[in-house]
Design a protein around this motif. Structure first.
Motif, PDB file in Angstrom:
ATOM      1  N   GLN A  51       7.311  81.319  -9.904  1.00 10.18           N
ATOM      2  CA  GLN A  51       8.165  82.445 -10.268  1.00 10.18           C
ATOM      3  C   GLN A  51       7.502  83.769  -9.882  1.00 10.18           C
ATOM      4  OE1 GLN A  51      11.048  81.367 -11.087  1.00 10.18           O
ATOM      5  NE2 GLN A  51      11.956  83.398 -11.271  1.00 10.18           N
ATOM      6  N   LEU A  52       6.187  83.840 -10.108  1.00  7.22           N
ATOM      7  CA  LEU A  52       5.433  85.049  -9.736  1.00  7.22           C
ATOM      8  C   LEU A  52       5.563  85.316  -8.232  1.00  7.22           C
ATOM      9  CD1 LEU A  52       3.202  87.274 -10.252  1.00  7.22           C
ATOM     10  CD2 LEU A  52       1.536  85.491  -9.727  1.00  7.22           C
ATOM     11  N   CYS A  53       5.379  84.275  -7.431  1.00  9.17           N
ATOM     12  CA  CYS A  53       5.420  84.456  -5.971  1.00  9.17           C
ATOM     13  C   CYS A  53       6.810  84.877  -5.495  1.00  9.17           C
ATOM     14  CB  CYS A  53       4.971  83.175  -5.264  1.00  9.17           C
ATOM     15  SG  CYS A  53       3.195  82.939  -5.402  1.00  9.17           S
ATOM     16  N   VAL A 184       7.038  83.667   3.342  1.00 15.23           N
ATOM     17  CA  VAL A 184       6.883  82.225   3.123  1.00 15.23           C
ATOM     18  C   VAL A 184       6.214  82.022   1.772  1.00 15.23           C
ATOM     19  CG1 VAL A 184       5.847  80.082   3.968  1.00 15.23           C
ATOM     20  CG2 VAL A 184       6.596  81.815   5.610  1.00 15.23           C
ATOM     21  N   PHE A 185       6.794  81.134   0.978  1.00 16.14           N
ATOM     22  CA  PHE A 185       6.095  80.657  -0.218  1.00 16.14           C
ATOM     23  C   PHE A 185       6.097  79.137  -0.111  1.00 16.14           C
ATOM     24  CE2 PHE A 185       6.581  78.991  -4.656  1.00 16.14           C
ATOM     25  CZ  PHE A 185       5.223  79.045  -4.937  1.00 16.14           C
ATOM     26  N   ASP A 186       4.916  78.511  -0.235  1.00 14.93           N
ATOM     27  CA  ASP A 186       4.899  77.069   0.003  1.00 14.93           C
ATOM     28  C   ASP A 186       3.628  76.392  -0.508  1.00 14.93           C
ATOM     29  OD1 ASP A 186       6.006  74.701   0.905  1.00 14.93           O
ATOM     30  OD2 ASP A 186       6.364  75.457   2.926  1.00 14.93           O
ATOM     31  N   LEU A 187       3.741  75.080  -0.578  1.00 12.32           N
ATOM     32  CA  LEU A 187       2.569  74.227  -0.724  1.00 12.32           C
ATOM     33  C   LEU A 187       1.766  74.363   0.569  1.00 12.32           C
ATOM     34  CD1 LEU A 187       1.450  71.738  -2.466  1.00 12.32           C
ATOM     35  CD2 LEU A 187       2.708  70.320  -0.843  1.00 12.32           C
ATOM     36  N   VAL A 188       0.442  74.522   0.451  1.00 13.18           N
ATOM     37  CA  VAL A 188      -0.376  74.598   1.674  1.00 13.18           C
ATOM     38  C   VAL A 188      -1.470  73.533   1.631  1.00 13.18           C
ATOM     39  CG1 VAL A 188       0.043  77.045   2.202  1.00 13.18           C
ATOM     40  CG2 VAL A 188      -1.835  76.429   0.651  1.00 13.18           C
ATOM     41  N   ASP A 189      -1.849  73.093   2.823  1.00 11.69           N
ATOM     42  CA  ASP A 189      -2.927  72.109   2.911  1.00 11.69           C
ATOM     43  C   ASP A 189      -4.274  72.805   2.659  1.00 11.69           C
ATOM     44  OD1 ASP A 189      -4.146  69.685   3.356  1.00 11.69           O
ATOM     45  OD2 ASP A 189      -4.282  69.976   5.528  1.00 11.69           O
ATOM     46  N   ILE A 190      -5.246  72.022   2.213  1.00 15.74           N
ATOM     47  CA  ILE A 190      -6.609  72.550   2.048  1.00 15.74           C
ATOM     48  C   ILE A 190      -7.504  71.652   2.884  1.00 15.74           C
ATOM     49  CG2 ILE A 190      -8.472  72.998   0.399  1.00 15.74           C
ATOM     50  CD1 ILE A 190      -6.224  73.376  -1.732  1.00 15.74           C
ATOM     51  N   THR A 191      -8.127  72.211   3.911  1.00 17.69           N
ATOM     52  CA  THR A 191      -8.810  71.368   4.892  1.00 17.69           C
ATOM     53  C   THR A 191     -10.181  70.885   4.420  1.00 17.69           C
ATOM     54  OG1 THR A 191      -9.386  73.411   6.008  1.00 17.69           O
ATOM     55  CG2 THR A 191      -7.608  72.150   6.969  1.00 17.69           C
ATOM     56  N   SER A 192     -10.850  71.642   3.575  1.00 12.85           N
ATOM     57  CA  SER A 192     -12.149  71.190   3.053  1.00 12.85           C
ATOM     58  C   SER A 192     -11.906  70.120   1.997  1.00 12.85           C
ATOM     59  CB  SER A 192     -12.894  72.383   2.428  1.00 12.85           C
ATOM     60  OG  SER A 192     -13.744  71.925   1.408  1.00 12.85           O
ATOM     61  N   LEU A 250       0.148  87.377   0.140  1.00  9.89           N
ATOM     62  CA  LEU A 250       0.576  87.979  -1.129  1.00  9.89           C
ATOM     63  C   LEU A 250      -0.180  87.338  -2.287  1.00  9.89           C
ATOM     64  CD1 LEU A 250       4.459  87.904  -0.606  1.00  9.89           C
ATOM     65  CD2 LEU A 250       3.015  89.908  -0.539  1.00  9.89           C
ATOM     66  N   HIS A 251      -0.353  86.015  -2.217  1.00  3.48           N
ATOM     67  CA  HIS A 251      -0.938  85.308  -3.354  1.00  3.48           C
ATOM     68  C   HIS A 251      -1.330  83.894  -2.927  1.00  3.48           C
ATOM     69  CE1 HIS A 251      -1.422  84.693  -7.699  1.00  3.48           C
ATOM     70  NE2 HIS A 251      -0.839  83.522  -7.575  1.00  3.48           N
ATOM     71  N   LYS A 252      -2.458  83.422  -3.478  1.00  2.30           N
ATOM     72  CA  LYS A 252      -2.810  82.007  -3.289  1.00  2.30           C
ATOM     73  C   LYS A 252      -3.355  81.485  -4.605  1.00  2.30           C
ATOM     74  CE  LYS A 252      -5.116  78.631  -0.336  1.00  2.30           C
ATOM     75  NZ  LYS A 252      -5.932  77.878  -1.278  1.00  2.30           N
ATOM     76  N   HIS A 253      -2.859  80.327  -5.006  1.00  2.00           N
ATOM     77  CA  HIS A 253      -3.358  79.676  -6.216  1.00  2.00           C
ATOM     78  C   HIS A 253      -3.495  78.183  -5.890  1.00  2.00           C
ATOM     79  CE1 HIS A 253      -2.898  79.067 -10.874  1.00  2.00           C
ATOM     80  NE2 HIS A 253      -3.949  78.462 -10.376  1.00  2.00           N
ATOM     81  N   LEU A 254      -4.719  77.726  -5.745  1.00  2.00           N
ATOM     82  CA  LEU A 254      -5.017  76.337  -5.388  1.00  2.00           C
ATOM     83  C   LEU A 254      -4.211  75.934  -4.153  1.00  2.00           C
ATOM     84  CD1 LEU A 254      -5.250  74.883  -9.011  1.00  2.00           C
ATOM     85  CD2 LEU A 254      -7.106  75.743  -7.584  1.00  2.00           C
ATOM     86  N   CYS A 255      -3.235  75.026  -4.298  1.00  2.00           N
ATOM     87  CA  CYS A 255      -2.529  74.500  -3.114  1.00  2.00           C
ATOM     88  C   CYS A 255      -1.173  75.183  -2.884  1.00  2.00           C
ATOM     89  CB  CYS A 255      -2.370  72.997  -3.231  1.00  2.00           C
ATOM     90  SG  CYS A 255      -1.728  72.496  -4.831  1.00  2.00           S
ATOM     91  N   TYR A 256      -0.951  76.355  -3.433  1.00  2.00           N
ATOM     92  CA  TYR A 256       0.280  77.111  -3.163  1.00  2.00           C
ATOM     93  C   TYR A 256      -0.079  78.498  -2.655  1.00  2.00           C
ATOM     94  CZ  TYR A 256       3.054  73.530  -5.409  1.00  2.00           C
ATOM     95  OH  TYR A 256       3.665  72.336  -5.697  1.00  2.00           O
TER      96      TYR A 256
END
Ligand SMILES: C[S@@+](CC[C@H](N)C(=O)[O-])C[C@H]1O[C@@H](n2cnc3c(N)ncnc32)[C@H](O)[C@@H]1O
Length: 263
Positions: A51-53, A184-192, A250-256
């Motif tokens: 909701q914040l994003c 874009v607001f989305d689930l993102v991959d984390i490569t590490s 704009l914002h990143k929180h863990l995998c979003y």
């Protein structure tokens, strides 16, 4: 809040375990769960800072594009992202208080059920024209230099191969008029792998606390079966390479993550 009761009430139809979902399976899943995915109160708390994003995107979109007239909402679902944008636009223009903003909306989604729900809800928020397209975003043929704002909320992670991502982003760049904004607001991959593991442990704890362990397992199975996200940094690199003039997070929180690119 997403509660166990809410999840039960909408009778979420869980998919069985299998390889990554096909387009038809994704369409079927969202069509069967239209009520759940159209209700931000039910779905957004399952998504970290959802909701914040969407609120940040709406605020920044109105600031970047005060004369906003044409909006494209890709994978619009029930219209949550456009809804917030139109609300923000109306609240920022005191002379519009008793008038709806005149914004033309183009809504794209695989699911006709989702499009019908979105159109019904958004017709109460704009006096502009609403067009709907029941289509795969990979098959779109968009007008060039046309849109003021393009919204992609929780949809691009359904793209599979690198070529599909690049073609989609290129097409969005072409469809925006110069100076216009992509969000874009989305689930993102984390490569590490160590950061990935930590992020999913924390996300799992959040889901268990917000609903319960069963719901956490459902969300994780769903991500595994249906989603093929790309990392935030990879996407930022591609947007810059394609020619967006300003790209920012704009914002990143863990995998979003939520991010913005200006043509
Ligand atoms: C998680 S919902 C998000 C809906 C909405 N954007 C929001 O933020 O609430 C994802 C939506 O994307 C749609 N979708 C998934 N893959 C798609 C594709 N390839 N083309 C068009 N729509 C797609 C689904 O049908 C679904 O309605």
């Amino acid at each position: 809040m997403v509660s166990k009761k809410n999840v039960d009430r909408v009778s979420l139809k869980q998919q069985t375990s299998r390889a990554v979902s096909s387009v038809d399976q994704i369409r079927e899943f969202f069509s069967e769960n239209t009520e759940l995915f159209s209700d931000p109160d039910q779905i957004m708390p399952a998504i970290l800072d959802g909701q914040l994003c969407l609120d940040m995107i709406a605020t920044v979109a109105v600031a970047q594009q005060p004369q906003i007239k044409r909006v494209l909402d890709l994978g619009c679902g029930g219209g949550n992202a456009s809804n917030l944008l139109l609300q923000k636009l109306q609240s920022k223009a005191p002379n519009l208080r008793n008038q709806l903003p005149d914004v033309n909306l183009t809504l794209v989604d695989l699911s006709r059920e989702m499009l019908q729900t979105a159109e019904k809800s958004l017709a109460k928020r704009t006096s502009g024209i609403i067009k709907t397209h029941a289509q795969d975003i990979r098959k779109l043929s968009l007008k060039e230099n046309h849109y003021d704002v393009i919204l992609c909320s929780l949809v691009l992670h359904h793209l599979r191969h690198e070529r599909e991502w690049l073609d989609t982003y290129k097409q969005l760049h072409t469809a925006l008029r110069p100076g216009a904004s992509l969000f874009v607001f989305d689930l993102v991959d984390i490569t590490s792998s160590s950061i990935h593991q930590d992020a999913y442990t924390r996300y799992g704890q959040y889901l268990s606390k917000t609903v319960d362990d069963e719901y956490r397992d459902f969300v994780f199975d769903h991500i595994k079966q249906e989603d093929t996200p790309r990392s935030l940094l990879w996407q930022i690199d591609q947007l810059r390479a394609i020619g967006f003039s300003e790209v920012d997070i704009l914002h990143k929180h863990l995998c979003y993550a939520a991010f913005n690119a200006i043509k």
